[in-house]
Design an enzyme around this catalytic site. Sequence first.
Site, PDB file in Angstrom:
ATOM      1  NE  ARG A 104      -2.893   1.562  -0.928  1.00 13.16           N
ATOM      2  CZ  ARG A 104      -3.173   1.036  -2.100  1.00 13.16           C
ATOM      3  NH1 ARG A 104      -3.703  -0.172  -2.181  1.00 13.16           N
ATOM      4  NH2 ARG A 104      -2.921   1.687  -3.209  1.00 13.16           N
ATOM      5  CE  LYS A 139      -0.741  28.440  -4.172  1.00  9.32           C
ATOM      6  NZ  LYS A 139      -1.794  28.998  -5.038  1.00  9.32           N
ATOM      7  CD  GLU A 201       4.265  37.393  -5.765  1.00  8.83           C
ATOM      8  OE1 GLU A 201       4.259  36.250  -5.318  1.00  8.83           O
ATOM      9  OE2 GLU A 201       3.361  38.240  -5.566  1.00  8.83           O
ATOM     10  CG  ASP A 222       1.194  37.421  -9.137  1.00  5.98           C
ATOM     11  OD1 ASP A 222       0.880  36.321  -9.623  1.00  5.98           O
ATOM     12  OD2 ASP A 222       0.867  37.773  -7.989  1.00  5.98           O
TER      13      ASP A 222
END
Lengths: 287, 287, 287, 287, 287, 287
Positions: A104, A139, A201, A222
């Site tokens: 698993r 992320k 940014e 951005d």
Amino acid sequence: MKNIGILPPLLALDLILRDWLLEDIGRGDRTTQGLLLGKKSVAGEWIAKAPGIIAGLPLAARVFQLLDEQVSFVALASEGESCQPGQVVAQISGALEALLTGERVALNIVMRLSGIASLTYEYAAQLAGLDARLVDTRKTTPGLRVLEKYATQIGGALNHRMGLDDAVMIKDNHIAAAGGIGKAIAQIRSNVPYPLTIEVETETLEQVEEALQHKVDIIMLDNMQLDMMRVAVQTIRDRNSQTKIEASGNITLANIRAVAETGVDYVSTSAPITQAKWLDLSMKIRV
Amino acid sequence: MKNIGILPPLLALDLILRDWLLEDIGRGDRTTQGLLLGKKSVAGEWIAKAPGIIAGLPLAARVFQLLDEQVSFVALASEGESCQPGQVVAQISGALEALLTGERVALNIVMRLSGIASLTYEYAAQLAGLDARLVDTRKTTPGLRVLEKYATQIGGALNHRMGLDDAVMIKDNHIAAAGGIGKAIAQIRSNVPYPLTIEVETETLEQVEEALQHKVDIIMLDNMQLDMMRVAVQTIRDRNSQTKIEASGNITLANIRAVAETGVDYVSTSAPITQAKWLDLSMKIRV
Amino acid sequence: MKNIGILPPLLALDLILRDWLLEDIGRGDRTTQGLLLGKKSVAGEWIAKAPGIIAGLPLAARVFQLLDEQVSFVALASEGESCQPGQVVAQISGALEALLTGERVALNIVMRLSGIASLTYEYAAQLAGLDARLVDTRKTTPGLRVLEKYATQIGGALNHRMGLDDAVMIKDNHIAAAGGIGKAIAQIRSNVPYPLTIEVETETLEQVEEALQHKVDIIMLDNMQLDMMRVAVQTIRDRNSQTKIEASGNITLANIRAVAETGVDYVSTSAPITQAKWLDLSMKIRV
Amino acid sequence: MKNIGILPPLLALDLILRDWLLEDIGRGDRTTQGLLLGKKSVAGEWIAKAPGIIAGLPLAARVFQLLDEQVSFVALASEGESCQPGQVVAQISGALEALLTGERVALNIVMRLSGIASLTYEYAAQLAGLDARLVDTRKTTPGLRVLEKYATQIGGALNHRMGLDDAVMIKDNHIAAAGGIGKAIAQIRSNVPYPLTIEVETETLEQVEEALQHKVDIIMLDNMQLDMMRVAVQTIRDRNSQTKIEASGNITLANIRAVAETGVDYVSTSAPITQAKWLDLSMKIRV
Amino acid sequence: MKNIGILPPLLALDLILRDWLLEDIGRGDRTTQGLLLGKKSVAGEWIAKAPGIIAGLPLAARVFQLLDEQVSFVALASEGESCQPGQVVAQISGALEALLTGERVALNIVMRLSGIASLTYEYAAQLAGLDARLVDTRKTTPGLRVLEKYATQIGGALNHRMGLDDAVMIKDNHIAAAGGIGKAIAQIRSNVPYPLTIEVETETLEQVEEALQHKVDIIMLDNMQLDMMRVAVQTIRDRNSQTKIEASGNITLANIRAVAETGVDYVSTSAPITQAKWLDLSMKIRV
Amino acid sequence: MKNIGILPPLLALDLILRDWLLEDIGRGDRTTQGLLLGKKSVAGEWIAKAPGIIAGLPLAARVFQLLDEQVSFVALASEGESCQPGQVVAQISGALEALLTGERVALNIVMRLSGIASLTYEYAAQLAGLDARLVDTRKTTPGLRVLEKYATQIGGALNHRMGLDDAVMIKDNHIAAAGGIGKAIAQIRSNVPYPLTIEVETETLEQVEEALQHKVDIIMLDNMQLDMMRVAVQTIRDRNSQTKIEASGNITLANIRAVAETGVDYVSTSAPITQAKWLDLSMKIRV
């Protein structure tokens, strides 16, 4: 050309894989150990159940070896290879207990990483023929940073920074807190390791201009409209041939090529990681 | 009725969250620490950017507290509450450094868990009005088992076993290795903790029959056609009113209700975890 | 201007300091615990016994707090301040046991870091009035990397890369193995995080030329004679205004200014760490 | 006679060395791994660049083995052997990646330990022909206690206690807090492991007298003038033939022999550790 | 006089207690957490169910505090106090969840340590009025060394060495391997920390003689008949007034006083630890 | 029939055994390492010194292998075999240092586990010919849970739950806090993993009735008189043939058979663990 991914050294990897095995095993695999047949030798296959890009088989091999050094796990698909449903991607043999106890965890890793590689591949394919490269973000699932970023490499992306410590990324909050881009950069430059790249940014052309004045290494555009992005790219190219340009914000499979065609060097998006579904695989063994 | 999820004790949780923070921070948050404004106090909000079910805000609060005990993180949405784009789900205030350094890790956790809770909620909604309950599986991201299963609870599922050690699950390979269901059960019963539940996977009515003969606690009907499943349910109910019945295999949003209507007690599927996309959220602070 | 050093977050620091305390305490401080007077409250001072630059007092404060949150440790000298023999650099008060048990570990840290800061300061002082900045290397005591590099910051240096993962440094062996600078860079660029800076070590003007052709971010002039170094600097400046230049190799207090005057941006040397003696300090308490 | 040093068991050592490797490697050796030539086999040498005493080569061997069991590291100089600039002290061969990734950590350890052994050797040489033995102190770099004390053994010293738990050392603060030497000893004797040796620091002949009355095992003569020291030694020898005598405080290469000639059994000083510079070594490999 | 025991510093203790809590809690206290009443405040008592000596209550207090800092645990019996069945030894109040989740671990510790303290007390009582002191051995439950030896202190024993590193104990195998007591001592003295005490096991008067010749610090008379032991004691006393004498081997409650009356300084036995039964206690709370 | 015990996987076991070795070794085995004869090869035996049931020899073998892979440790007695004083239960050979350094830890484990197995065997023997099975409890030495429960298996018991997370046990306090058995069960069932067994402690026939109404899986008859117990058993059997019945409370060797003869399925007692004395064994080696 085959995509290459870089795994952390075994020294570090083994600690992670061991923790993951123990998370599943807990105080013992009651079912498999309960059979009292641990040493019985069996063989089997890992089979893809959906189309996609395979990533993580070397990790699966290591998971089984941590349980039992005698297990043989031979990948038939190379990392980054596309697979079809029903395709045998690996052959495995060894003690029944090691195979069933590790199954698993090993599958979970490969299914997650292959899911990411598969979706990354779709994004990267949109950039075919362009100079712009797909890059990932921070992320990532907590605890899986290096491995999920390995999977985006396998899928065709370059990695962005790996953490808060290997590059400087100055965002709106940093700028506001410091009182401007210039002040933020000056402050940071005086105390970070000198080889670190500084990225800023920007959301407006004024900010692009300010970033250029302070000679940042990378300018992120951005969430800009494509028109503004084109102007920004031109401005930057005119002023400094070495500044790298990264586009970011709301990138989708539908718009990534148009964004890339503005002339930026990099398009960054978390989608290949945050929007990926697991690629289905299963293990079949012959007892 | 609101869904309840059970988190592990702080004692265990803190160790995990600390590792996750260190994974991102590495040797230091170069950007934020580089500003030398760490103690500057700021405030802000966490905002949902897509509709979904919120899960994990208590973990976000703890992440920030581990960095700085003075941070205030107040959830405005309760766990399991549905949120809309633009909705403020939490208010945060404290030292700039703690907020910016912890932001990504805290968001990554909540976005991942909320994505799972949201998809779980969709599956659970299909069972409205039926007795059958949705349950999860052991297909969880390595290292996140307890938290991802917390998210399925929040979304409306019951948890299946948490690992290899808190219930016995006898699958085809175990049966084949032992030489039959009966032998497998006898062997296992003689050496597992006596309160452990024994579940057997069955794919045919003959196997259902055999499982009934050996008085297993739970019979899983694996990948059966609906017709066969109905027969199996009837057979089991006729023979033993206390045996629990679980349906599993290729469950989708499209077929889950039909499966549940066969009369089973539980429908298990990994989809809410393996097919979930992250729920988008962002942190906005006012410097 | 005062030098600023960046310490790792407490989250990471506490783990290190705890290990160091346990290394000394082992199964218990037999002498101090044996007195059975642990709660007796006392006060005292930390006193410099030699001239130098103070570094590490915040770490000393934390060491004592880990033993007993009630201990008060107030630094009277700020980090980077020069001290004289006999000068009281900190005042301490609290339970006798915490003070005596933590004394050696706390002093060892501050004496080592202050020794480094003091020698760094001497090297940095040689560059007064020049643009070139002093930088450190990866020759640090195992386990103390971030703290010893904090000390060089306090002494007036900038940090070079912190480890093998936050910048690329291509040395002669890498070049030879890859079959040339160009091949090495191409290979590495295709799989490292894209913001990472690439530095190449060069020993000849031919290598400088080759590095320029492949647009490396930093060119290290390794062990060059001053004449060759001046030519190299001129060549690089003529070709690419953004390439950073670092001089390295056999830097001493005697030659560092001459090296810096060649016009390089950075002079790197391990001497402030590998050649530093501990700055002598002691703790005096009044029982 | 060759000096012998005792290393901790591999079981403990491996944990330390692994942490040290991970400190440097972080998320991966970008440069070396980036070459994608990890399995390429190479060979090379470790070369001394300055004269001194070699210590730590077995640790270097282990560092490389932890990265890759196939690496061969053969020490040509034995521990404690004096080396000359240019001397090959070890031969190494194995996979390029293991050699380049482990190089810095392995060298840092050996350079630090050899620096300590070299300076210890100088101090020990001053005692040639005398009965007095050189001993070290607890002023060691945090985290390196056992290894730095291994290096002083290799240099010719005996170890003093390894931590706060393997011997009792009653200092002025302990005496003051307890209300006298007698009370301190009585209190401590009643609750420490009975085999532990008790040592008392004395600064006056009155304190020596008091220590003798309470039959301490070791009397330290701390910072005494040579005249007073001679009287103290005579007093102790007259009263108890088994009491060990240790001189301590401001020991230098210039005065250590004179101190030893007062007839003390041991002269303790932290100088070989706190004043040591690293011994320069380098690794040269042939790709 | 009350017996005093020395506990390790909280810094070390907390790591052990946390591990022990997690061993029992695993992935969560299903029963107590399942009630969803965690914050409900309750109060109760710890009650002795058998007569004995109490040891470990400070550890119980810490166990509960690690789960919830708000728990109040007030010992009514001091460490080493004898208790009677039905006696309330501590009062506890706080959140229901912390009390029920921590109950078993806290009780297990105190029951085990009190069992040891109680049996130690019986052995120590046999020596009333004699100079000989009872000491323990290294036969302790793995992982509980410092705490079980704390319990023997509380019961009235002195501790023998705490591990293999805080004293030298030369046994028959060491002597045989070295080729005699003299050679063994010479070899060991040349490389152990100089303050370490050297003890030698002897089984014959010839060995006692040899040990005396080499001036060992402690002579153990192992498994000697009382007559021979008396001769050995006299021989040692005649020869060296500072040599400590320890009797060991097959010590029982029946023979310990006779052994002590031979004039030895210490009688060592593992019985108080290896033969101890747990002292029964229970927690009663009022919901 | 031979009893079978299930050990945790090596992956988990090695971490525990390593900690236990380090607890004893500390900074080094001064005596054995001090001989400088570590590689000398020797052989010897493990010998039982009292009658009993052997348990734990595979753990002893692993302890030595962790110190030195070359050690051969061959068990001559199988786990669960009864041994007589003087019987050789294992043969060992290998490097002197590994044997002497690991001796105490290895013996401590086997002596403790064999003591438990021996007393368990006595309790289990009282149930000969009856259907009722002996089961253990959670009263285990902290840190040794899985191994002490392995020993009760070897002695002839079944394990009860291993921790707070693999079964639900509702005690009087839970019932009182929830406001009744029914409310407690409803609350818990809604949020625990669905396969978990629910057991309820009952002290009266009314509670037995209530437990039956809520269909708990296991009913514990706690501290009931034999007459009441017989009535309870009959009531339960009449109402639900699948409910398991466990007797508990003040079980002794004298009363366990009578309790079992009431017809319960399980008799649980902590006595085999909390009342066990260590089985004496020793290691004899030939140098």
